[in-house]
Scaffold this active site. Structure first.
Site, mmCIF file in Angstrom:
data_model
loop_
_atom_site.group_PDB
_atom_site.id
_atom_site.type_symbol
_atom_site.label_atom_id
_atom_site.label_comp_id
_atom_site.label_asym_id
_atom_site.label_seq_id
_atom_site.Cartn_x
_atom_site.Cartn_y
_atom_site.Cartn_z
ATOM 1 N N CYS A 45 1.017 -36.572 5.454
ATOM 2 C CA CYS A 45 0.620 -35.329 6.113
ATOM 3 C C CYS A 45 1.736 -34.642 6.893
ATOM 4 O O CYS A 45 2.880 -35.054 6.873
ATOM 5 C CB CYS A 45 -0.616 -35.584 6.952
ATOM 6 S SG CYS A 45 -2.068 -35.873 5.903
ATOM 7 N N ASP A 46 1.330 -33.628 7.631
ATOM 8 C CA ASP A 46 2.186 -32.525 8.064
ATOM 9 C C ASP A 46 3.499 -32.898 8.738
ATOM 10 O O ASP A 46 4.560 -32.472 8.309
ATOM 11 C CB ASP A 46 1.405 -31.612 9.007
ATOM 12 C CG ASP A 46 0.267 -30.892 8.309
ATOM 13 O OD1 ASP A 46 -0.362 -31.512 7.452
ATOM 14 O OD2 ASP A 46 0.014 -29.730 8.633
ATOM 15 N N LYS A 47 3.464 -33.635 9.824
ATOM 16 C CA LYS A 47 4.692 -33.934 10.569
ATOM 17 C C LYS A 47 5.275 -35.283 10.192
ATOM 18 O O LYS A 47 6.402 -35.596 10.555
ATOM 19 C CB LYS A 47 4.421 -33.902 12.084
ATOM 20 C CG LYS A 47 3.702 -32.666 12.556
ATOM 21 C CD LYS A 47 4.363 -31.382 12.095
ATOM 22 C CE LYS A 47 3.481 -30.177 12.336
ATOM 23 N NZ LYS A 47 2.230 -30.168 11.586
ATOM 24 N N CYS A 88 -4.777 -32.303 2.467
ATOM 25 C CA CYS A 88 -5.750 -31.244 2.188
ATOM 26 C C CYS A 88 -5.322 -30.366 1.012
ATOM 27 O O CYS A 88 -4.171 -29.926 0.935
ATOM 28 C CB CYS A 88 -5.963 -30.392 3.421
ATOM 29 S SG CYS A 88 -6.712 -31.293 4.784
ATOM 30 N N SER A 128 -0.691 -22.925 10.416
ATOM 31 C CA SER A 128 -0.941 -23.913 9.386
ATOM 32 C C SER A 128 -0.511 -23.343 8.047
ATOM 33 O O SER A 128 -0.484 -22.121 7.849
ATOM 34 C CB SER A 128 -2.434 -24.241 9.351
ATOM 35 O OG SER A 128 -2.787 -24.826 8.128
#
Length: 552
Positions: free
Chosen positions: A119-121, A191, A468
C-alpha cells in the site's frame, strides 16, 4: 559475503550461537542471509495476505541457495486513516519504514533484501531503504484488489466515498450506500484503480526494482505467488552478479518511471514519492523534470478513477512492459537500463505486446497528447503545485472563481456536505501541508464529496495538502510554499479571485501585489500543538515541492 561480519571467525562464536537458537544449521550459516521485510498486518486489506506472499518469496530464496530471515514492517491503511487525525501519520510512516529497514539490515548484516509491500507509503518507504542501503534488493507487492459489482456496475472504494455526497444530494439513500459498502472491496489487495498504492507498485516495476507484473497481477491470482517465488530467486541472482539498487535505479531509469507515470495517469502522490526515492540514490528530480516529461508523453490508458478500466484489466492487456514498449516506439523510454531480472530492459520489452488496444492504446490513438499529471506555477504557487490532468474534465481545465477559504480539511468537508459550496467556487484548504498539518493529509473525503454532490464540473479545490490517487476533478495539491511557511496560500481571503489555467501551467491569486504585501506584513502563521512523532516530523520535514523528505 556481507553477512560474514556476523557469522565468520572465532570472534563470532556468540553470534553463531544466537543464529543456532533460530534453528539454523552449519550448512545454512555458510549461505547468504536474505532479509525479508514483511509488511503483513491484520489492519490493511492490501496486506492481510502478505504472509502467503512472503512464504512464496522465502521458498524462492531457498531454491536459489539463500537463507531467508523475515522481519516485520508497519503499514497504515490510508482509507481507514482518511478524514480524521489518523491521516496525519500516513506520510510520516514512509520515513519510519525506511529507517526501520535500514536499522534491521545494518544491525544484522543481511547480504540482500526482499521487500514485501502493497500500500501507499509502504512501497516508497521500502524503496527508499533499498537505495539508501544499496545492497541487492527487490520489491514484491501483494497486488491489486479486484473491482466489486454493484447492480451490474464496477465499483471500488472511491465509489463509497462518493456515495456519501450522493446521499447528501438526494441521489442515493442510506440503504443503497450500505449495500454499496458491502460489495465495493470484494478481495484482499491494494484498492482497485490507479490509486497511490497501485501507482507506486507499477512504477517500482518501471524503475526496475520489481519484476514485470509486480504492479498489475491481481492479489488473488496464483500468478502472484509464482511472481513472489521468482522474486526470491532473482534477488539471489542479483547478489551473485553484485547488482545493487543504484545500478538499476539510475537517472535514466527514474525518467522511464516518470514517463510510465504520465502514460497511465497515476496518483499525484508519485510526485512526492519518486523524488524522495531518487534522493536516496543521489538523483535530483525537480518538479520541472516531471512537467518536461509530461509535456511529451501521451496518456495511453484510461484507468479508474479517471476512466473505466481496472488495474487487473491493464494486466490482461499486457501490463507495464506493454506500456513501456509502446512508449519506446516514440523514444520516450531508455531501453539500455538494467532491470531486476538482471538483464537490460531492451530484452524484457522484446517479449512485450499490447493484447487489448482499448485498455492500452497505441501512440497513434492516445487518450491525450500530454501526460496525466501537470505541474502548475504562479502567484499562488511560486514553488509549484500538482494536478492529475487525466482526471480533469475539459471544461475545468481553465477555471476562475471566488475563493472559499478553510483552515482545515474538516471545516471544508462539513461545508461541502452541508451545501454551502456553490458552482464556480474554488475551495481552498490550507494549513494541511507537510509542516502545517503536520503530515500533509490526503483530501479524498472533500474531493469525493464534491463529486458526489454533483459539483465536479463546476468547483475546483486547492490545498497545500495532498490527494489520494482516487481523487478526480480539478483538484490541485502540494501548493508550495505551504501556509505554515508563509506561502501565498496563507494570504488568500474569502472571495478573492483565483485563476486555474492547466494548459498554460498557471495557478494565480488575482490580488494586486500591493494588497498582498500589506497582508504579508500582518501575517502570523497558525501553529497546531502536536507532540511525539508529529512534532519531530514538523521540525524536520521539507516542502512538498521537494518530496516532503526529512532534512539532514
Amino acid at each position: 559475503m556481507r553477512s560474514d561480519r556476523v557469522k565468520k571467525g572465532l570472534e563470532r562464536a556468540p553470534h553463531r550461537s544466537l543464529f543456532r537458537a533460530l534453528g539454523l544449521t552449519d550448512e545454512e550459516l555458510k549461505k547468504p542471509l536474505v532479509g525479508i521485510a514483511n509488511a503483513y498486518n491484520e489492519v490493511v486489506p492490501g496486506h492481510m495476505h502478505l504472509r502467503q506472499v512472503t512464504e512464496a518469496v522465502k521458498a524462492g530464496v531457498r531454491m536459489a541457495g539463500g537463507v531467508p530471515l523475515e522481519f516485520g514492517v508497519i503499514g497504515v491503511c490510508d482509507g481507514i486513516a482518511m478524514n480524521h487525525e489518523g491521516m496525519k501519520y500516513s506520510l510520516v510512516s514512509r520515513e519510519i519504514i525506511a529507517d526501520s529497514i535500514e536499522i534491521m539490515a545494518q544491525a544484522h548484516a543481511f547480504d540482500a533484501l526482499v521487500l514485501v509491500s502493497s500500500c501507499d507509503k509502504i512501497t516508497p518507504g521500502m524503496l527508499m531503504a533499498a537505495l539508501r542501503l544499496n545492497i541487492p534488493a527487490l520489491l514484491i507487492s501483494g497486488g491489486p484488489m479486484l473491482t466489486g459489482s454493484f447492480r451490474g456496475q464496477k465499483v471500488n472504494l472511491i465509489s463509497v466515498f462518493e456515495g456519501i455526497g450522493k446521499v447528501r444530494a438526494g441521489e442515493m439513500d442510506e440503504e443503497d450506500l450500505a449495500e454499496l459498502e458491502r460489495c465495493a472491496c470484494p478481495t484482499c489487495g491494494s484498492c482497485a484503480g490507479m490509486f497511490t498504492a497501485n501507482s507506486m507498485n507499477c512504477l517500482s516495476e518501471a524503475l526496475g526494482l520489481a519484476l514485470p507484473g509486480n504492479g498489475t497481477v491481481p492479489a488473488v491470482s496464483a500468478e502472484r505467488l509464482r511472481l513472489a517465488k521468482l522474486t526470491g530467486i532473482k534477488v539471489m541472482e542479483l547478489l551473485r552478479k553484485r547488482i545493487t539498487p543504484r545500478k538499476i535505479a539510475t537517472e535514466a531509469a527514474f525518467r522511464n518511471a516518470i514517463a510510465v507515470d504520465m502514460a497511465l495517469g497515476c496518483s499525484t502522490n508519485t510526485v512526492l514519492h519518486v523524488p524522495a526515492i531518487a534522493r536516496e540514490a543521489g538523483v535530483d528530480l525537480s518538479l520541472q523534470i516531471f512537467d518536461e516529461i509530461s509535456r511529451k508523453t501521451p496518456v495511453l490508458a484510461s484507468l479508474i478513477p479517471a476512466g473505466p478500466h481496472s488495474v487487473p484489466e491493464l494486466d490482461e492487456a499486457g501490463g507495464i512492459p506493454a506500456v513501456m514498449a509502446e512508449l519506446s516506439r516514440a523514444g520516450l523510454i531508455e531501453t539500455g537500463v538494467l532491470t531486476g531480472l538482471g538483464v537490460p530492459l531492451s530484452k524484457v520489452l522484446k517479449e512485450a505486446r499490447i493484447r487489448n488496444p482499448e485498455v492500452i492504446r497505441p501512440l497513434e490513438k492516445a487518450y491525450r497528447e500530454e501526460g496525466g499529471i501537470a505541474i502548475l506555477w504562479g502567484t499562488l504557487a511560486p514553488e509549484g503545485a500538482v494536478v492529475k490532468t487525466s482526471a480533469v474534465i475539459p471544461e475545468m481545465m481553465r477555471h476562475e472563481g471566488p475563493a472559499r477559504v478553510f483552515d482545515s480539511e474538516e471545516e471544508a468537508y462539513k461545508a461541502i456536505l452541508s451545501g454551502k459550496i456553490r458552482p464556480g467556487d474554488v475551495v481552498v484548504i490550507r494549513y494541511e501541508g507537510p509542516r502545517g498539518g503536520p503530515g500533509m493529509r490526503e483530501m479524498l473525503s472533500p474531493t469525493s464529496a464534491i463529486i458526489g454532490m454533483g459539483l465536479g464540473s463546476s468547483v475546483a479545490l486547492i490545498t497545500d495538502g495532498r490527494f489520494s490517487g482516487g481523487t478526480q476533478g480539478a483538484c490541485i495539491g502540494h501548493v508550495s510554499p505551504e501556509a505554515a511557511e508563509g506561502g501565498p496560500i496563507a494570504l488568500v481571503r474569502e472571495g478573492d479571485r483565483i485563476l486555474i489555467d492547466i494548459p498554460s501551467r498557471r495557478l494565480d491569486l488575482l490580488v494586486p501585489e500591493e494588497e498582498l504585501e500589506a497582508r504579508r506584513k500582518a501575517f502570523r502563521p497558525k501553529r497546531r500543538r502536536v507532540s511525539g512523532v508529529l512534532a519531530r516530523y514538523a521540525r524536520l520535514v521539507s516542502s512538498g515541492a521537494k518530496g516532503a523528505v526529512l532534512e539532514e
